[in-house]
Scaffold this motif. Structure first.
Motif, PDB file in Angstrom:
ATOM      1  N   ASN A 450       0.798  -1.221   0.000  1.00 21.09           N
ATOM      2  CA  ASN A 450       0.000   0.000   0.000  1.00 21.09           C
ATOM      3  C   ASN A 450       0.834   1.277   0.000  1.00 21.09           C
ATOM      4  O   ASN A 450       0.431   2.279  -0.594  1.00 21.09           O
ATOM      5  CB  ASN A 450      -0.942   0.002   1.215  1.00 21.09           C
ATOM      6  N   ALA A 462      -5.562  -1.302   1.826  1.00 18.95           N
ATOM      7  CA  ALA A 462      -6.540  -1.153   0.741  1.00 18.95           C
ATOM      8  C   ALA A 462      -7.359  -2.419   0.527  1.00 18.95           C
ATOM      9  O   ALA A 462      -8.490  -2.354   0.041  1.00 18.95           O
ATOM     10  CB  ALA A 462      -5.816  -0.778  -0.559  1.00 18.95           C
ATOM     11  N   ASN A 465      -9.932  -2.229   3.258  1.00 15.65           N
ATOM     12  CA  ASN A 465     -10.458  -0.864   3.377  1.00 15.65           C
ATOM     13  C   ASN A 465     -10.625  -0.499   4.853  1.00 15.65           C
ATOM     14  O   ASN A 465     -11.653   0.004   5.304  1.00 15.65           O
ATOM     15  CB  ASN A 465     -11.801  -0.726   2.658  1.00 15.65           C
ATOM     16  N   ARG A 506      -5.737   8.296  -5.373  1.00 18.56           N
ATOM     17  CA  ARG A 506      -5.877   6.837  -5.317  1.00 18.56           C
ATOM     18  C   ARG A 506      -6.453   6.420  -3.958  1.00 18.56           C
ATOM     19  O   ARG A 506      -7.333   5.561  -3.872  1.00 18.56           O
ATOM     20  CB  ARG A 506      -4.521   6.169  -5.555  1.00 18.56           C
ATOM     21  N   THR A 507      -5.954   7.042  -2.890  1.00 22.74           N
ATOM     22  CA  THR A 507      -6.473   6.754  -1.554  1.00 22.74           C
ATOM     23  C   THR A 507      -7.940   7.137  -1.463  1.00 22.74           C
ATOM     24  O   THR A 507      -8.774   6.380  -0.943  1.00 22.74           O
ATOM     25  CB  THR A 507      -5.675   7.536  -0.492  1.00 22.74           C
ATOM     26  N   HIS A 510     -10.064   4.587  -3.316  1.00 22.57           N
ATOM     27  CA  HIS A 510     -10.196   3.316  -2.602  1.00 22.57           C
ATOM     28  C   HIS A 510     -11.235   3.422  -1.494  1.00 22.57           C
ATOM     29  O   HIS A 510     -12.050   2.514  -1.306  1.00 22.57           O
ATOM     30  CB  HIS A 510      -8.844   2.902  -2.009  1.00 22.57           C
ATOM     31  N   SER A 513     -14.918   4.154  -2.846  1.00 21.69           N
ATOM     32  CA  SER A 513     -15.504   3.076  -3.653  1.00 21.69           C
ATOM     33  C   SER A 513     -16.197   2.034  -2.777  1.00 21.69           C
ATOM     34  O   SER A 513     -16.983   1.222  -3.277  1.00 21.69           O
ATOM     35  CB  SER A 513     -14.418   2.391  -4.494  1.00 21.69           C
TER      36      SER A 513
END
Length: 549
Positions: A450, A462, A465, A506-507, A510, A513
């Motif tokens: 990560n 990730a 989560n 990107r964080t 993640h 989502s």
């Protein structure tokens, strides 16, 4: 994630115990009604506890459950004040309040934030409203023990860096307890059958918790576990004596069992072998000729001696290599030197993990130094004394060699979805830090994937989560040099320059989502205000499972 939600439900069910006790006694008068409802509710708590993985009965679960308990104790007191719900189970409420009070004082040390300060005030308020003869003596005993243990850590072990605000809170609680104290003792009747059963049950529950953890997973009995279980047992036995229970309170016994399981799991379920305590320090050095010697010296001067250094020359074009070799000729160290041609900070760290032999990994930038001689000792003590994946350390600015600047203690870390939501509300910016001491197996798996590969926060996992099992070391571990203006340096520290905009997005992707955050812009604005006022721990957030659009 299923177990995470089960543990959250269990924490809420524990929290509403005060209302269950009072409602059962107000609606169904008499001891029989209270016993039946308490037994039924206790069975529900026990069945839910046994369906949860042991690893989820951790320090964050305990703090969450005691936080709910404090809030609902206060709600019960408010209902009593406005004469909607009268106090009928004063003894049971007192025992719950003592547990919440004791837990809040402990978690203030782990997470010194506004939320826990408010909870401490609420617990003291509810205890003040419960008129139990001799009840103040137990409040005083807990305050005295808390203050003594803190002072011992500061003075005797010479490893604790004094935290004035925490010391002031403990001192104020001690003084309040002294003012409240009244030397009255109840006429304790040893023939009280209910008291005998509960007192013996508390002893058996500790043994049962130890056996249960032993069967489920590896267990290492240490001084932290012994001291924690003994103190918890003594305080609860004392509360039974003071309240003179006339009926067996099954729910209370189950609550004590659950906390016993947490204590044994957190302090006894330590996987690090006593014979494998080496700290592997990875130093990525890029054009660090002017600073590398001081970094190495700060390691050499540590009181904790079981360590090694893996120094990666990260594509330096200056005299870094020459200076390191010259230093090692005069000062032999357990150091492994390797070189990579192309400058890449994260790749250098990843490359250095190939040569690690220790069970703990720490990354020290070549332009930083360890704060004092006891940093390794503090970090190792925390990792060996508490079940966790890593230990965050604080950072202090260094404007001149002998002059310290601004202190940056890491904000209290919570392993829950709220921390992720607040990270998302901050546009994916790391709200904690990447400077931490790690268990090797965690660093080589989650942190590598990560942080070193994807550039996301090192504490974030990730795949699940969810955050890793990090704890606040609550001590300063590093000094960093201020090269430019103070404000610029502070900004770089708070928003790690190694995490690029792409990594932050990107964080954010993640997290959003898998978690739906309604009214995202409004909540982000509210969080920004709370964060600026340094009360982010009190910021309310709304979220649910799903995807944020």
């Amino acid at each position: 994630m299923e177990n995470y939600h089960k543990s959250s439900l269990l924490a809420i069910l524990i929290g509403i115990l005060p209302l269950i006790f009072e409602l059962s006694s107000n609606i169904w008068h008499g001891d029989n009604g209270f016993f039946i409802i308490s037994a039924a509710y206790g069975l529900i708590l026990l069945l839910l506890t046994l369906s949860i993985e042991i690893e989820d009965l951790d320090q964050w679960f305990a703090e969450k459950a005691l936080s709910y308990l404090s809030v609902f104790l206060t709600l019960t007191a408010i209902l009593n004040k406005i004469e909607i719900l009268s106090f009928t189970e004063v003894g049971s409420l007192y025992r719950l309040a003592i547990i919440a009070y004791m837990g809040t004082l402990y978690f203030l040390d782990r997470h010194f934030n506004t939320k826990n300060l408010v909870l401490l005030f609420l617990n003291l308020n509810i205890l003040a409203q419960l008129s139990i003869r001799s009840g103040t003596i137990l409040i005083l005993i807990v305050a005295v023990l808390t203050f003594i243990f803190y002072v011992i850590r500061v003075i005797v072990t010479f490893s604790e860096q004094l935290r004035p605000f925490l010391l002031c809170v403990y001192l104020i609680v001690l003084l309040v307890s002294l003012v409240w104290y009244t030397p009255e003792f109840t006429d304790f009747v040893f023939k009280n059958l209910s008291w005998n059963i509960e007192a013996i049950s508390l002893l058996l529950e500790i043994l049962g918790a130890i056996v249960y953890i032993k069967i489920k997973s590896h267990l290492n009995v240490n001084s932290h576990l012994i001291l924690g279980t003994l103190l918890f047992l003594i305080i609860n036995e004392g509360s039974l004596i003071i309240t003179e229970s006339n009926v067996i309170n099954t729910s209370y016994l189950v609550l004590v069992l659950i906390i016993d399981l947490c204590i044994v799991n957190v302090f006894g379920n330590i996987e690090l072998d006593r014979n494998k305590r080496k700290i592997s320090v990875i130093i990525p050095a890029h054009n660090s000729a002017k600073t590398i010697v001081e970094a190495l010296e700060s390691i050499r001067n540590q009181t904790y001696r079981d360590w090694e250094i893996i120094l990666i020359n990260d594509g330096s074009s200056d005299e870094t290599e020459t200076i390191v070799k010259r230093y090692l000729e005069n000062t032999p160290l357990p150091l492994k030197y390797h070189k990579q041609k192309q400058h890449n900070y994260l790749h250098a760290i990843k490359y250095g993990t190939k040569f690690v032999e220790g069970s703990i990994i720490f990354v020290l930038d070549a332009d930083k130094v360890l704060f004092n001689r006891n940093v390794f000792y503090r970090a190792a003590s925390t990792l060996y004394g508490e079940k966790c994946d890593g230990v965050f350390v604080g950072i202090r600015a260094m404007y001149q060699r002998l002059k310290d600047g601004k202190l940056h203690l890491i904000r209290p870390y919570y392993r829950n979805q709220i921390s992720l939501v607040k990270t998302a509300l901050g546009m994916g910016v790391n709200i904690y830090t990447n400077y931490a001491f790690w268990r090797r197996e965690v660093f080589e798996t989650s942190v590598r994937e990560n942080y070193l590969v994807n550039g996301m926060p090192s504490w974030y996992d990730a795949q699940t989560n969810l955050g890793l099992r990090m704890v606040n070391g609550n001590f300063v571990g590093l000094k960093y040099r201020v090269v430019k203006k103070k404000k610029t340096a502070d900004k770089q520290l708070n928003q790690d320059p190694l995490i690029s905009l792409a990594a932050e997005l990107r964080t954010l992707h993640h997290i959003t989502s898998k978690i739906k955050i309604p009214f995202y812009r409004l909540q982000a604005a509210i969080y920004y205000v709370f964060n600026k006022c340094h009360i982010a721990s009190l910021c309310p957030v709304i979220f649910e499972q799903g995807k944020t659009h």
